[in-house]
Motif scaffolding. Structure first.
Motif, short mmCIF file in Angstrom:
data_model
loop_
_atom_site.label_atom_id
_atom_site.label_comp_id
_atom_site.label_asym_id
_atom_site.label_seq_id
_atom_site.Cartn_x
_atom_site.Cartn_y
_atom_site.Cartn_z
N UNK A 29 -12.86 -8.26 -4.32
CA UNK A 29 -11.90 -7.85 -5.37
C UNK A 29 -10.62 -7.94 -4.42
N UNK A 30 -9.72 -7.80 -5.33
CA UNK A 30 -8.22 -7.86 -4.89
C UNK A 30 -7.19 -6.89 -5.78
N UNK A 31 -7.09 -5.88 -5.20
CA UNK A 31 -6.36 -4.73 -5.98
C UNK A 31 -4.89 -4.82 -6.02
N UNK A 32 -4.10 -4.94 -7.17
CA UNK A 32 -2.50 -5.06 -7.11
C UNK A 32 -2.14 -3.75 -6.48
N UNK A 33 -2.72 -2.67 -6.70
CA UNK A 33 -2.06 -1.30 -5.94
C UNK A 33 -2.12 -1.31 -4.29
N UNK A 34 -2.82 -2.31 -3.79
CA UNK A 34 -2.93 -2.26 -2.30
C UNK A 34 -1.94 -3.46 -1.91
N UNK A 35 -1.19 -4.21 -2.68
CA UNK A 35 -0.32 -5.19 -2.35
C UNK A 35 1.00 -4.77 -1.46
#
Length: 286
Positions: A32-38
């Motif tokens: 996964x790659x979460x936009x909220x953790x950018x």
């Protein structure tokens, strides 16, 4: 007569083919790659850290030994953006740079969750728009792929703007962070004052210029008002008017200088005292 006894011991064993071992190595892989953790960092250049999280079940952790990451379409990590292709770096959980071999990044599989980061850099603001990349993550046992997953990763660069005083105005205008003060000293009819700003933007924008009091207002006598003329980007307006200007450009980054000219009106017969105005310049990126 002597008897000679010969024992023939036959040892038998099974050789399990690597293919059979791979088939028995089962489990779940989630990438996964979460936009909220950018993470975004702004300095002399802009760095963006996109999370890449790799999770495996107990079964995979117990039998596989390596994680491999590679770009789906290119030999390096590449993101397609609104104006250009950007090359990215793969980092470990401590933000240390990882090195590829033949276009493949490798790391041991030792935990249920492996955190990595993909770093994008730009010399200034990222041009507004979407940046797309795609990676393949493989779970490997003894150089044989057990599981793999493809993941599309997107970074959305939002419209941004920054306003700064130009170097020639920093000695004449005080303040910071968009809140500035100008001391005109003793007011005289038709006196002039010049200053300038720089607008850095990664998208087209609108500028609205407006006077709160429609002129310089006496601090205690609100009926006493001195009008003035303001010149901005080759346009002159009265302090009682509002100026709206639009600046359109192809996706990218623009650092534009704007000059101001202040021309005071008639001050004769005006009451003595301190006069003030709040002049707002607002930039709306779009």
């Amino acid at each position: 007569m002597k008897l000679k006894v010969v024992l023939l011991l036959v040892l038998s064993y099974w050789i399990v083919a690597p293919e059979a071992q791979a088939k028995r190595c089962k489990g779940n892989l989630v990438v996964t790659s979460s936009a909220s953790e950018v993470i975004e960092e702004h300095g002399n250049q802009v760095s963006v850290y996109l999370p890449l999280k790799i999770q495996v079940s107990d079964a995979l952790l117990g039998c596989a030994d390596e994680i491999r990451i590679e770009d789906v379409y290119y030999y390096s990590l590449v993101f397609a953006g609104p104006t250009e292709y950007k090359y990215a770096n793969l980092l470990d959980a401590q933000f240390n740079n990882m090195w590829s071999r033949n276009g493949i990044w490798r790391t041991p599989l030792s935990n249920h969750t492996t955190q990595m980061w993909i770093r994008l850099k730009h010399y200034s603001l990222f041009p507004a728009g979407a940046y797309y990349g795609s990676v393949k993550v493989s779970i490997v046992r003894r150089n044989r792929v057990i599981k793999e997953q493809y993941l599309d990763i997107t970074y959305d660069s939002q419209p941004q703007v920054a306003i700064t005083l130009d170097s020639a105005s920093q000695g004449k205008v005080s303040g910071s962070s968009g809140n500035y003060q100008i001391d005109l000293g003793e007011l005289r009819s038709n006196m002039r004052f010049y200053w300038g700003i720089k607008v850095l933007s990664n998208s087209s924008y609108d500028i609205v210029l407006d006077s709160e009091y429609n002129g310089l207002r006496h601090e205690t006598d609100s009926s006493s008002l001195i009008d003035y003329t303001l010149g901005f980007d080759n346009v002159k307006i009265s302090s009682s008017e509002r100026l709206i200007r639009s600046y359109n450009f192809y996706p990218g980054v623009r650092n534009k200088w704007f000059g101001f000219e202040f021309i005071l009106g008639n001050t004769e017969m005006m009451p003595a005292g301190i006069y003030r105005d709040h002049l707002s310049l607002t930039v709306y990126p779009r």
